[in-house]
Motif scaffolding. Structure first.
Motif, short mmCIF file in Angstrom:
data_model
loop_
_atom_site.label_atom_id
_atom_site.label_comp_id
_atom_site.label_asym_id
_atom_site.label_seq_id
_atom_site.Cartn_x
_atom_site.Cartn_y
_atom_site.Cartn_z
N ALA A 42 0.80 -1.14 -0.11
CA ALA A 42 0.04 -0.07 0.04
C ALA A 42 0.85 1.18 -0.04
CB ALA A 42 -0.75 0.10 1.16
N GLN A 43 2.09 1.09 0.80
CA GLN A 43 3.03 2.56 0.80
C GLN A 43 3.52 2.69 -0.44
OE1 GLN A 43 3.86 -0.67 1.44
NE2 GLN A 43 5.70 -0.81 0.28
N ALA A 44 3.30 1.91 -1.39
CA ALA A 44 3.75 2.10 -3.07
C ALA A 44 2.61 2.16 -3.82
CB ALA A 44 4.90 0.79 -3.46
N HIS A 45 1.52 2.29 -3.26
CA HIS A 45 0.22 2.59 -4.09
C HIS A 45 -0.27 1.36 -4.91
CE1 HIS A 45 1.83 6.45 -2.33
NE2 HIS A 45 2.79 6.40 -3.45
N TYR A 46 -0.30 0.42 -4.22
CA TYR A 46 -0.64 -0.64 -5.38
C TYR A 46 -1.63 -1.41 -4.63
CZ TYR A 46 3.20 -0.73 -8.53
OH TYR A 46 4.00 -0.39 -9.56
N TYR A 121 -1.88 0.04 -10.06
CA TYR A 121 -1.12 1.23 -9.58
C TYR A 121 -2.14 2.41 -9.20
CZ TYR A 121 2.21 5.00 -8.95
OH TYR A 121 3.05 5.96 -8.25
N CYS A 122 -2.38 2.83 -8.24
CA CYS A 122 -3.42 3.66 -7.68
C CYS A 122 -2.77 4.88 -6.85
CB CYS A 122 -4.37 2.96 -6.75
SG CYS A 122 -4.90 1.30 -7.12
N PHE A 123 -2.52 6.21 -7.80
CA PHE A 123 -1.91 7.25 -7.24
C PHE A 123 -2.27 8.28 -7.92
CE2 PHE A 123 1.94 9.79 -6.16
CZ PHE A 123 1.91 9.87 -4.74
N ASP A 133 -2.45 4.46 -0.29
CA ASP A 133 -1.29 4.82 0.23
C ASP A 133 -1.08 4.02 1.88
OD1 ASP A 133 -2.48 6.58 2.12
OD2 ASP A 133 -1.44 8.36 1.37
N ALA A 134 -0.28 4.31 2.73
CA ALA A 134 -0.26 3.48 3.76
C ALA A 134 -1.52 3.98 4.79
CB ALA A 134 1.08 3.75 4.65
N SER A 135 -2.10 5.20 4.58
CA SER A 135 -2.96 5.78 5.35
C SER A 135 -4.49 5.17 4.88
CB SER A 135 -3.06 7.23 5.49
OG SER A 135 -3.49 7.64 4.22
N HIS A 136 -4.61 5.08 3.91
CA HIS A 136 -6.09 4.47 3.57
C HIS A 136 -6.06 4.06 2.01
CE1 HIS A 136 -7.72 7.86 0.67
NE2 HIS A 136 -6.59 8.22 1.10
N GLY A 137 -7.21 3.41 1.52
CA GLY A 137 -7.26 2.89 0.17
C GLY A 137 -8.64 3.62 -0.33
N PHE A 138 -8.47 4.22 -1.47
CA PHE A 138 -9.96 4.45 -2.10
C PHE A 138 -9.89 3.88 -3.50
CE2 PHE A 138 -12.17 7.20 -5.39
CZ PHE A 138 -13.46 7.06 -4.65
N PRO A 162 -7.65 -5.90 4.53
CA PRO A 162 -7.20 -4.42 4.59
C PRO A 162 -5.46 -4.59 4.75
CG PRO A 162 -8.11 -5.23 6.56
CD PRO A 162 -8.30 -6.29 5.56
N TYR A 163 -4.90 -3.42 4.46
CA TYR A 163 -3.56 -3.28 4.88
C TYR A 163 -3.45 -3.16 6.37
CZ TYR A 163 1.13 -0.87 4.57
OH TYR A 163 2.36 -0.95 4.79
N LYS A 164 -2.37 -3.23 7.06
CA LYS A 164 -2.08 -3.09 8.59
C LYS A 164 -2.60 -1.96 9.00
CE LYS A 164 2.60 -1.57 7.96
NZ LYS A 164 4.11 -1.94 7.84
N GLY A 165 -3.49 -2.04 10.24
CA GLY A 165 -3.92 -0.84 10.66
C GLY A 165 -5.50 -0.27 10.31
N TRP A 166 -5.55 -0.92 9.10
CA TRP A 166 -6.89 -0.42 8.59
C TRP A 166 -8.07 -1.13 9.00
CZ3 TRP A 166 -6.16 -0.13 2.39
CH2 TRP A 166 -5.06 0.83 2.13
#
Length: 602
Positions: A42-46, A121-123, A133-138, A162-166
């Motif tokens: 997620a941190q790399a926008h995938y 790729y989602c950016f 990104d690492a904070s959320h995914g739309f 979900p990514y870690k913490g979501w």
């Protein structure tokens, strides 16, 4: 299908209808489609997508990615973001050659099931594109989920790891077995009309018009939840009253708050909004947000259900042309202001000030004299979403002019019916007749007939002037019905202008637009020229370059064009921009007061 074990402290706001196992499970022998979405980077926008298709009986299968998203009329080529596309069956990789820009072919002879994996790729930050990104995914679903060709009618499930913490998911898709991370879609049109937000968004809700509403706030902000609940509910109730019913059971507002944000994209049972996180505390900023809410929510009727004939079922491979975006978007732009007034969220004075300001914006665009409204709608695909430096001179927004035409029609109908009808009655009639009754979209002529039904007269001349033609709008004729007139506060000024604008956030004076018919246009100043001197004096402050000058004065303008100096003689012209104000006429007649009361919701 992978699963994830959720921590006991997981907090989920639930505003969704659940889908039980029997509904989500397909009939034996039918084609089953199931997606799993993970975010290992997620941190790399995938976003990583796994698609399992079972119950196949054909010898070949085409897998496609949409090229555009409904509500945003531009081919965006979502397949450009796909990487690592792989198809397998029974543990073996299958050939999956690309046969077009958005299509992969798979030989499925002798196979009953295949597994498809790919990365997206989602950016791109917008209401119509995916961002991770690492904070959320739309997930803007048209750019995420590949579909099997000729199977748009099939249901599917989406399981999200979900990514870690979501900890939360916000979407209008129904849950499966009360699992918020597994969702069900009855067909691909619904799936592609249901964005998904995953993360730790602030979620709150309210009930209005018999519908459960969820508001999902991403990115923080200085908003007041209780005030929003109250005021958004007023918007919902007021808009529901226009059509007589609210067709949803639940509805989701996904709001992305940025340092500077804006825009929205409508969906069948949800919307995605962009906002500035610190703008809620000012009255103008808060009012602008409510206007955006009113606009996008009104679309759940106008365009998502009451729609031009060609806008559904959708062709996701190419443009879907219509001359009626001025109704779909322009009328909605008008209603966003009308609804705030009728919900008593703005005063009559603020409403009239807004009407005047929007008239000024349109009249100050030279393209209003070049491009007819119906043409602006049809050419959205190649012009509206692909503006260039000359767009202001050659095009008009179907939002802006459509809203003005809606204003005229509303006033015409109220006046002609002596206050019995208004544009609301047209919208409700068309909704009931075409969406509910005929279960299809309307054609151009059918909407015109709907307007004529309540205006009580033929509108051929009106259409010829303002929809297909380029006649100047007679604002005072229509505002006069309600006892108002429009005046130009700049009519007596005699200020000179070059007719240029400069690129923002650039210390150099780079010209970004040249207005049609202006001094710069006539005497050959170009976009991308760097303005360096006027009458030999170096330019340091763009705001003062014409101090002491008047229309008719001859000056010399020095520019750098492609790095080379060039001096041009220029004859200054008067600044013809308008700044309209709506004022009350003296001694309004009883008929004018009737129209005024109906129009302003007094």
């Amino acid at each position: 299908m992978k699963t994830i074990k959720l921590a006991p402290v997981l907090l989920i706001m639930v505003f969704f209808m659940d889908v039980n196992t029997s509904k989500a499970t397909q009939t034996t022998g039918a084609t089953h489609i199931a997606y799993t979405v993970t975010f290992p980077e997620a941190q790399a926008h995938y976003a990583d997508i796994e698609m399992n298709i079972s119950g196949l009986h054909q010898n070949g299968l085409d897998l496609k990615m949409p090229v555009w998203t409904p509500g945003s009329y531009l081919v965006r080529e979502f397949a450009k973001n796909i990487e690592s596309f792989n198809v397998s069956a029974n543990g073996k990789t299958l050939a999956s050659p690309k046969t077009s820009k958005n299509c992969w072919h798979v030989n499925t002879a002798g196979l009953s099931a295949i597994n498809v994996k790919y990365r997206v790729y989602c950016f791109e930050i917008s209401v119509r594109t995916s961002f991770v990104d690492a904070s959320h995914g739309f997930l803007s679903t048209t750019g995420i989920f590949i579909y099997p060709d000729k199977m748009l009618h099939l249901p599917s499930t989406v399981h999200i790891v979900p990514y870690k913490g979501w900890t939360k998911v916000s979407t209008s898709l129904d849950m499966v077995n009360n699992d918020p991370f597994t969702r069900y879609s009855p067909n691909f049109d619904i799936l592609f009309d249901s964005p998904i937000e995953i993360g730790n968004q602030d979620v709150f809700g309210f009930d209005a018009a018999g519908v459960k509403y969820e508001v999902c706030m991403v990115g923080g902000g200085n908003y007041d939840k209780e005030r929003l609940k109250t005021d958004m509910a007023k918007i919902v109730e007021t808009e529901t009253n226009v059509f007589g019913e609210n067709p949803n059971k639940h509805y989701v507002f996904i709001v992305h708050n940025y340092l500077r944000g804006g825009g929205g994209l409508e969906h069948l049972s949800s919307t995605t909004l962009g906002a500035s996180r610190d703008s809620y505390a000012t009255e103008s900023g808060y009012r602008n947000f409510l206007g955006l809410v009113a606009h996008e929510h009104f679309h759940l009727w106008n365009v998502k259900r009451l729609r031009p004939f060609v806008l559904g079922p959708f062709d996701y491979d190419k443009e879907n042309y219509t001359t009626d975006l001025w109704i779909a978007e322009g009328f909605t732009a008008y209603y966003q202001n009308r609804v705030l007034r009728h919900a008593n969220l703005v005063t009559p004075d603020i409403f009239l000030t807004t009407v005047a300001a929007e008239m000024s914006v349109m009249e100050n665009q030279p393209g209003a004299k070049i491009q007819p409204l119906a043409e602006a709608s049809y050419d959205a695909w190649i012009k509206a979403y692909r503006p260039n430096e000359n767009s202001i001179n050659s095009t008009i927004s179907y939002y802006d002019k459509g809203a003005e035409v809606a204003t005229l029609l509303d006033l015409e109908i109220i006046n002609d019916s002596k206050g019995k009808y208004c544009l609301n009655d047209v919208m409700k009639y068309m909704y009931n007749t075409y969406y509910k009754g005929k279960k299809r979209g309307y054609k151009d002529i059918e909407f015109k007939h709907g307007l004529e039904k309540f205006a009580g007269k033929n509108l051929d001349d009106f259409y010829a002037k303002y929809v297909t033609g380029l006649a100047p709008i007679d604002y005072n004729h229509y505002l006069g019905y309600a006892g108002y007139k429009v005046t130009d506060e700049l009519v007596s000024t005699n200020d000179p202008t070059l007719g240029i604008t400069f690129a923002a956030n650039n210390p150099k004076k780079i010209i970004s637009s040249v207005l049609r018919g202006s001094a710069a246009w006539i005497d050959g100043i170009n976009v991308n020229d760097e303005l360096t001197a006027v009458d030999g004096a170096p330019v340091t402050d763009a705001a003062t370059i014409l101090n002491g000058k008047k229309p008719g004065d001859k000056i010399t303008v020095t520019v750098l064009r492609d790095g080379l100096p060039l001096t041009l003689p220029v004859t200054l012209l008067r600044n013809n921009k308008v700044n309209f104000k709506v004022e009350a006429l003296p001694n309004p007649t009883p008929q004018q007061l009737v129209v005024q009361k109906k129009w302003l919701g007094l």
